[in-house]
Design a protein around this motif. Structure first.
Motif, mmCIF file in Angstrom:
data_model
loop_
_atom_site.group_PDB
_atom_site.id
_atom_site.type_symbol
_atom_site.label_atom_id
_atom_site.label_comp_id
_atom_site.label_asym_id
_atom_site.label_seq_id
_atom_site.Cartn_x
_atom_site.Cartn_y
_atom_site.Cartn_z
ATOM 1 N N TRP A 179 0.269 -4.200 -2.069
ATOM 2 C CA TRP A 179 -1.068 -3.591 -2.010
ATOM 3 C C TRP A 179 -1.605 -3.463 -3.436
ATOM 4 N N VAL B 298 -5.909 6.705 5.813
ATOM 5 C CA VAL B 298 -4.454 6.680 5.901
ATOM 6 C C VAL B 298 -3.979 7.967 6.572
ATOM 7 N N PRO C 295 0.166 2.235 4.119
ATOM 8 C CA PRO C 295 0.224 3.417 3.244
ATOM 9 C C PRO C 295 0.104 4.711 4.035
ATOM 10 N N VAL D 240 2.758 3.815 -1.385
ATOM 11 C CA VAL D 240 2.038 2.548 -1.598
ATOM 12 C C VAL D 240 2.961 1.407 -1.177
ATOM 13 N N HIS E 290 -3.659 -2.259 -6.401
ATOM 14 C CA HIS E 290 -4.278 -0.939 -6.542
ATOM 15 C C HIS E 290 -4.711 -0.659 -7.975
ATOM 16 N N LEU F 221 -7.227 0.919 -3.117
ATOM 17 C CA LEU F 221 -6.161 0.088 -2.544
ATOM 18 C C LEU F 221 -6.741 -1.112 -1.785
ATOM 19 N N ILE G 95 1.783 9.958 -2.386
ATOM 20 C CA ILE G 95 1.229 8.781 -1.714
ATOM 21 C C ILE G 95 2.297 7.694 -1.635
ATOM 22 N N TYR H 64 5.649 3.045 9.005
ATOM 23 C CA TYR H 64 5.042 2.721 7.711
ATOM 24 C C TYR H 64 5.776 1.618 6.944
ATOM 25 N N TRP I 226 6.410 5.270 -4.258
ATOM 26 C CA TRP I 226 5.766 6.547 -3.969
ATOM 27 C C TRP I 226 5.392 7.202 -5.282
ATOM 28 N N TYR J 2 8.196 -1.263 -2.768
ATOM 29 C CA TYR J 2 7.547 -0.063 -2.263
ATOM 30 C C TYR J 2 7.444 0.942 -3.411
#
Length: 389
Positions: A222, A29, A51, A218, A224, A165, A216, A45, A153, A151
Motif C-alpha cells: 500500500w 477502514v 488496513p 498498513v 502511502h 493510502l 494503524i 486483515y 504497524w 506489513y
C-alpha cells in the motif's frame, strides 16, 4: 492461527486478495476498539491485505505512553533525554531532496532535542529547515524490511498524523515517464500529463487521521504518504509471514526486470551481465536473489525447529525469544509459513534468473530444503500436532 484458518489456507498456491474495488467503495477502514484474536485479525486483515486502525485502548498500558509524554500530551523532552542523551540518531531534512528522498545525517539525540525545542519556540520554523528523526532502529533484523513490501504497524505515542493510502497497483499510475514514483503525491506536478502520463487514472487516496495512542495497520504494497500534524512520537514495526511472502517475491522479480531493461543494451557485451544485474538490484533494493534465498532459509529453519520442538516436547535448544513468538502464534501458523516458503522455493527453482546463480555459494540448497519442509510437516501431521482439537 487456529485449526479452521489453517485448513482454509494451507493448500493455497496463491493467497487470494479480496477485491480492492469493493473495499474502496466504502472508503473507510475498520476501527477496532474491542479485543481481537489473532485468528480473526489474520482472516479479516492479513489474508485480504486490508488496513485497519486500533483504538488507543490497546496502548494505554504502554510504559512509553506514560513516560515519554507530558500530562498535556506533548513529548516529555526531559525524560527522553534521560534515556537516550548521547545516542546517535538518523535525522532527515524535509526541506531538501536528493534522488527523490530527504538527505540524512547522524547526530546525538540530545542535539536533535535541542533543535526540536527551538523549532517549537520559533513557531515551528528554523533556519536549519524541518528536521525529522526518522528510521531510528532500536532493534534491527538482518534485512531491511521495507524492500520486502512488508506489513507494518505504526503507533502514535503522542501527536497526530494524516495518512494518504493507495491500494496495491495504484502506484503504477503515479509513476513518471522514467518509472519513478512522485516525491509528493499531492504535488501539482502530477497534473503534467507529459511527465506523469497516467496520474489521472489513479484513484483518490484513502485519507486517515491517526490520533494519539492509536495504531494503524498498513498492509503490504500500500503506497502511502504521511504528515505529522503536530509534534509527534511514533513507534513502527515491519514484519513478514506466509501471507505476504508472495508479494515479496513478486516485488523482487519486478525490481530485477526493471534493472535488466535499464541496462539491456550491454547484454551482449558482458559475460557477467546477469551477475551485474543482481549487483545493481541489491544497490537499489538492498537485496539480491541469493540473499532472498538465505532469508527464506532463516524462516524455514526457525519454523521447522519450532515444530520439531513441539513434537518432541523439548524446547531447551530453541532460542527463547523465538519460542515465545511462535508459541503465541502456534503450530498451525508455523506450518502455514513453511508451506508458503516451500511454494516460493518451488518458484525459485523454475526461475531462469535464479538458475543462473552459483548455487554452491548459496546457504539455501533449494531441493534439500524442500524435502526437509515436507518431512517436517508430514511428521507433525503424523503425530496429530496440526489436527488436535
Amino acid at each position: 492461527m487456529d485449526r479452521e484458518a489453517y485448513r482454509n489456507c494451507c493448500s493455497l498456491v496463491k493467497i487470494p486478495r479480496h477485491s480492492y474495488e469493493q473495499f474502496w467503495s466504502s472508503h473507510f477502514v475498520d476501527y477496532i476498539d474491542k479485543e481481537l484474536s489473532y485468528s480473526k485479525f489474520f482472516k479479516k486483515y492479513l489474508l485480504p491485505n486490508h488496513p485497519c486502525m486500533f483504538s488507543r485502548r490497546f496502548t494505554e498500558d504502554w510504559k512509553c505512553r506514560k513516560q515519554w509524554v507530558t500530562e498535556e500530551g506533548k513529548p516529555n523532552f526531559q525524560k527522553l533525554l534521560q534515556e537516550f542523551d548521547e545516542t546517535p540518531v538518523p535525522v532527515a531534512n524535509c526541506n531538501a531532496k536528493e534522488y527523490n528522498a530527504n538527505p540524512k545525517q547522524v547526530m546525538p539525540f540530545k542535539e536533535f532535542i535541542h533543535y526540536w525545542k527551538e523549532y517549537i519556540q520559533n513557531g515551528h520554523s528554523s533556519p536549519k529547515g524541518c528536521l525529522y528523526l526518522k528510521d531510528w532502529h532500536m532493534s534491527r533484523t538482518p534485512f531491511h524490511a521495507d524492500v520486502f513490501r512488508s506489513y507494518s504497524w505504526s503507533a502514535n505515542i503522542c501527536g497526530r498524523k494524516k495518512w494518504l493510502l493507495y491500494p496495491p497497483g495504484q502506484e503504477e499510475f503515479l509513476r513518471d515517464t522514467h518509472g519513478n514514483l512522485p516525491y509528493d503525491v499531492t504535488s501539482s506536478e502530477l497534473r503534467d500529463r507529459g511527465l506523469f502520463p497516467h496520474s489521472e487514472e489513479a484513484c483518490q487516496p484513502l485519507e486517515i487521521i491517526q490520533e494519539a495512542g492509536e495504531i494503524i495497520f498498513v498492509p503490504s504494497g500500500w503506497h502511502h504518504q504521511v504528515y505529522n500534524l503536530e509534534d509527534t512520537i511514533s513507534i513502527n514495526h515491519n514484519w513478514l509471514n506466509g501471507c505476504n511472502i508472495d508479494i515479496m517475491w513478486q516485488f523482487l522479480q519486478n525490481e530485477l526486470s526493471s534493472v535488466q531493461k535499464e541496462i539491456n543494451e550491454w547484454r551482449n557485451t558482458m559475460d557477467s551481465w546477469h551477475q551485474h544485474c543482481q549487483v545493481i538490484m541489491k544497490a537499489c533494493s538492498g537485496i539480491d536473489y541469493g540473499e532472498f534465498a538465505s532469508f527464506l532459509k532463516i524462516i524455514a529453519d526457525n519454523r521447522m525447529a519450532f515444530l520439531n520442538a513441539c513434537s518432541s516436547g523439548d524446547s531447551s535448544d530453541y532460542p527463547r525469544h523465538l519460542s515465545e513468538i511462535l508459541t503465541t502464534l502456534g503450530p498451525y501458523h508455523a506450518a502455514f509459513d513453511l508451506q508458503r516458503v516451500a511454494h516460493i522455493i518451488e518458484c525459485l527453482l523454475c526461475n531462469e534468473d535464479f538458475k543462473r546463480l552459483d548455487h554452491s555459494a548459496l546457504t539455501l540448497q533449494p531441493e534439500t530444503m524442500l524435502q526437509q519442509i515436507r518431512d517436517t510437516i508430514q511428521s507433525t501431521r503424523g503425530q496429530h500436532l496440526l489436527y488436535q482439537e
